[in-house]
Each structure stands twice: as structure tokens, then as C-alpha cells.
Design a protein around this motif. Structure first.
Motif, PDB file in Angstrom:
ATOM      1  N   ASN A  24      -2.122   3.719  -3.804  1.00  0.00           N
ATOM      2  CA  ASN A  24      -2.180   3.329  -5.212  1.00  0.00           C
ATOM      3  C   ASN A  24      -2.978   2.051  -5.404  1.00  0.00           C
ATOM      4  OD1 ASN A  24      -0.686   5.505  -6.172  1.00  0.00           O
ATOM      5  ND2 ASN A  24       1.244   4.489  -5.769  1.00  0.00           N
ATOM      6  N   PHE A  25      -2.879   1.123  -4.455  1.00  0.00           N
ATOM      7  CA  PHE A  25      -3.665  -0.092  -4.581  1.00  0.00           C
ATOM      8  C   PHE A  25      -5.160   0.214  -4.494  1.00  0.00           C
ATOM      9  CE2 PHE A  25      -5.868  -3.809  -2.827  1.00  0.00           C
ATOM     10  CZ  PHE A  25      -5.621  -4.700  -3.849  1.00  0.00           C
ATOM     11  N   GLN A  26      -5.532   1.182  -3.689  1.00  0.00           N
ATOM     12  CA  GLN A  26      -6.943   1.565  -3.607  1.00  0.00           C
ATOM     13  C   GLN A  26      -7.455   2.064  -4.952  1.00  0.00           C
ATOM     14  OE1 GLN A  26      -8.978   0.918  -1.071  1.00  0.00           O
ATOM     15  NE2 GLN A  26      -7.208  -0.040  -0.113  1.00  0.00           N
ATOM     16  N   GLU A  27      -6.574   2.705  -5.724  1.00  0.00           N
ATOM     17  CA  GLU A  27      -6.943   3.146  -7.067  1.00  0.00           C
ATOM     18  C   GLU A  27      -7.140   1.943  -7.994  1.00  0.00           C
ATOM     19  OE1 GLU A  27      -7.647   6.288  -8.164  1.00  0.00           O
ATOM     20  OE2 GLU A  27      -7.582   6.685  -6.009  1.00  0.00           O
ATOM     21  N   VAL A  28      -6.263   0.954  -7.841  1.00  0.00           N
ATOM     22  CA  VAL A  28      -6.409  -0.273  -8.623  1.00  0.00           C
ATOM     23  C   VAL A  28      -7.747  -0.945  -8.298  1.00  0.00           C
ATOM     24  CG1 VAL A  28      -5.458  -2.556  -9.106  1.00  0.00           C
ATOM     25  CG2 VAL A  28      -3.916  -0.652  -8.669  1.00  0.00           C
ATOM     26  N   ILE A  76      -8.506 -12.466  -8.362  1.00  0.00           N
ATOM     27  CA  ILE A  76      -7.503 -13.122  -7.517  1.00  0.00           C
ATOM     28  C   ILE A  76      -6.483 -12.100  -7.038  1.00  0.00           C
ATOM     29  CG2 ILE A  76      -5.617 -14.804  -7.476  1.00  0.00           C
ATOM     30  CD1 ILE A  76      -7.244 -16.462  -9.493  1.00  0.00           C
ATOM     31  N   TYR A  77      -6.022 -11.280  -7.951  1.00  0.00           N
ATOM     32  CA  TYR A  77      -5.024 -10.258  -7.611  1.00  0.00           C
ATOM     33  C   TYR A  77      -5.545  -9.303  -6.545  1.00  0.00           C
ATOM     34  CZ  TYR A  77      -2.725  -5.702  -8.189  1.00  0.00           C
ATOM     35  OH  TYR A  77      -2.137  -4.492  -7.969  1.00  0.00           O
ATOM     36  N   ILE A  78      -6.722  -8.731  -6.773  1.00  0.00           N
ATOM     37  CA  ILE A  78      -7.268  -7.744  -5.849  1.00  0.00           C
ATOM     38  C   ILE A  78      -7.461  -8.342  -4.458  1.00  0.00           C
ATOM     39  CG2 ILE A  78      -9.289  -6.318  -5.306  1.00  0.00           C
ATOM     40  CD1 ILE A  78      -7.570  -5.144  -7.511  1.00  0.00           C
ATOM     41  N   GLU A 114       1.764   2.010 -10.878  1.00  0.00           N
ATOM     42  CA  GLU A 114       2.020   3.114  -9.962  1.00  0.00           C
ATOM     43  C   GLU A 114       2.489   2.613  -8.605  1.00  0.00           C
ATOM     44  OE1 GLU A 114      -1.274   5.772  -9.759  1.00  0.00           O
ATOM     45  OE2 GLU A 114      -1.582   5.804 -11.931  1.00  0.00           O
ATOM     46  N   ILE A 115       2.037   1.424  -8.224  1.00  0.00           N
ATOM     47  CA  ILE A 115       2.494   0.839  -6.971  1.00  0.00           C
ATOM     48  C   ILE A 115       4.005   0.637  -7.023  1.00  0.00           C
ATOM     49  CG2 ILE A 115       2.399  -1.219  -5.501  1.00  0.00           C
ATOM     50  CD1 ILE A 115      -0.479  -1.598  -6.327  1.00  0.00           C
TER      51      ILE A 115
END
Length: 209
Positions: free
Chosen positions: A55-59, A99-101, A41-42
Motif C-alpha cells: 500500500n505504501f508503494q501505491e502512496v 517528508i512523509y514519503i 489503506e495502510i
């Protein structure tokens, strides 16, 4: 037979851990897949900074829901070698998302990236997360009752292969993160702003590069 019983026992144990803790996410494959899907979605709606952050907050929320699973799995000790390899493979997928987050949320605050670059970085992470989720799904198939026709050697060969592949993707995520942050560092150097940039990514113990 021993290998089959060990792996089956690990799955039963993990299922009981999930039930006891009543976690929202009860399957590491669902966790990894949900994070990858939400990360898409990002890319799809990254026309504004606010959309990227939203969208990142949703991730991140999906990740935090599943993090309890990985944290509890880390505490499981005294497994025999075969079952431990299954455990370590699952944990590496958790490490990939970790790592990603942690890296990407800092990149969102980094003025050295453009909106288009943040979208491209998210795309790269998404592909690596997807591949890791596919491999974890392969692992699930190996320990599923429907595959009991496999010999112990065949089963362990697949487990070893999945383990090595996930480890490869974990290393790729670290390398990918390092290279992206290095770009920011070079840009910060040109602007004489390395101190602020380094502070954003934490002290030496927190950095991935």
C-alpha cells in the motif's frame, strides 16, 4: 484589483504549465488528497508487513505522479509578493508529502518498529496530510472566480491564514518524523546497533532530526 489579477494570473500560469507538461496529476489538491486517501489503506489493511509495503508503494506512486507539478512550480520566479505566497503555500504541501514519503519508506526497513507501530505512524501522517489538503482546498476557493466579491484585504487575510496554517502542519510533520525516528534511535542504542540505524536514515544532510 491588483491582487485579484495577480492571483488569477498565477492560476492561469499553473494551468498552462500542467497542460504543457501533460502531467497525470493536474491539481495539487488532488495530489494531496489522493496521497492521504491511499495512506488510509495502510491503516485499514496493515495486518501483514507485505500489505503495509504494498500500500505504501501505491502512496509513493501517487506522490511521484504529482511531484512534477511541485518541481515545475519551484522554477516559477519573479512573482509579486501576493502570488508568491500562494505559490509557497502549495509548495509546502508538496514538502509535507516529500517528508512523509522519504521518512516512512525508511521506517518500513527499520527493525526497531513493530507492524502495529508502523500502522500508527501511518495514521498520524494521514491525519496531517488530510488537514493540509483541506487547507489547500480553502486556498483554491479563495482564488476561484466565484469569490470575486471579496475585497483585496479579505482575500489576502484568508491567504495569509492558510499559509500560516500549512506552515504549522509542515512543521508538525517534521516534528512528528523527528520524534518517531528518535524512538528508533533509543532502541538501537539499547541494542548497540546505532551505526546501522543511522546509516538507514542517511547522512546528516538527509535526516529530518
Amino acid at each position: 484589483m491588483k491582487t485579484k489579477l495577480v492571483i488569477a494570473g498565477l492560476l492561469i500560469m499553473l494551468a498552462s504549465l500542467n497542460l504543457k507538461a501533460q502531467w497525470v496529476v493536474n491539481d495539487p489538491i488532488n495530489t494531496a488528497t489522493s496521497i492521504a486517501n491511499t495512506a488510509k489503506e495502510i491503516i485499514q489493511t496493515s495486518s501483514t508487513v507485505s500489505n503495509v509495503i504494498k500500500n505504501f508503494q501505491e502512496v509513493k506512486k501517487v506522490y511521484e505522479q504529482g511531484k512534477a507539478y511541485y518541481d515545475a512550480l519551484k522554477a516559477v520566479n519573479n512573482l509579486v509578493k501576493d502570488a508568491r505566497k500562494v505559490q509557497q503555500t502549495i509548495l509546502m504541501v508538496g514538502e509535507i508529502t516529500d517528508i512523509y514519503i522519504n521518512a516512512y519508506q525508511r521506517m518500513l526497513q527499520d527493525e526497531n518498529y513493530s507492524l502495529e507501530e508502523l500502522g500508527a505512524i501511518a495514521f498520524g501522517y494521514t491525519k496531517l496530510l488530510e488537514e493540509s489538503a483541506y487547507l489547500l482546498n480553502d486556498l483554491k476557493g479563495i482564488v476561484n472566480a466565484s469569490t470575486l466579491s471579496l475585497t483585496d484585504k479579505e482575500r489576502m487575510d484568508v491567504i495569509d491564514s492558510v499559509y500560516d496554517s500549512v506552515k504549522h502542519y509542515r512543521n508538525l510533520v517534521s516534528y512528528y518524523t523527528n520524534k518517531n525516528i528518535a524512538v528508533s534511535y533509543l532502541r538501537a542504542q539499547k541494542k548497540g546497533d546505532t551505526e546501522r540505524m543511522l546509516a538507514l536514515y542517511g547522512d546528516s544532510s538527509e535526516r529530518y532530526w
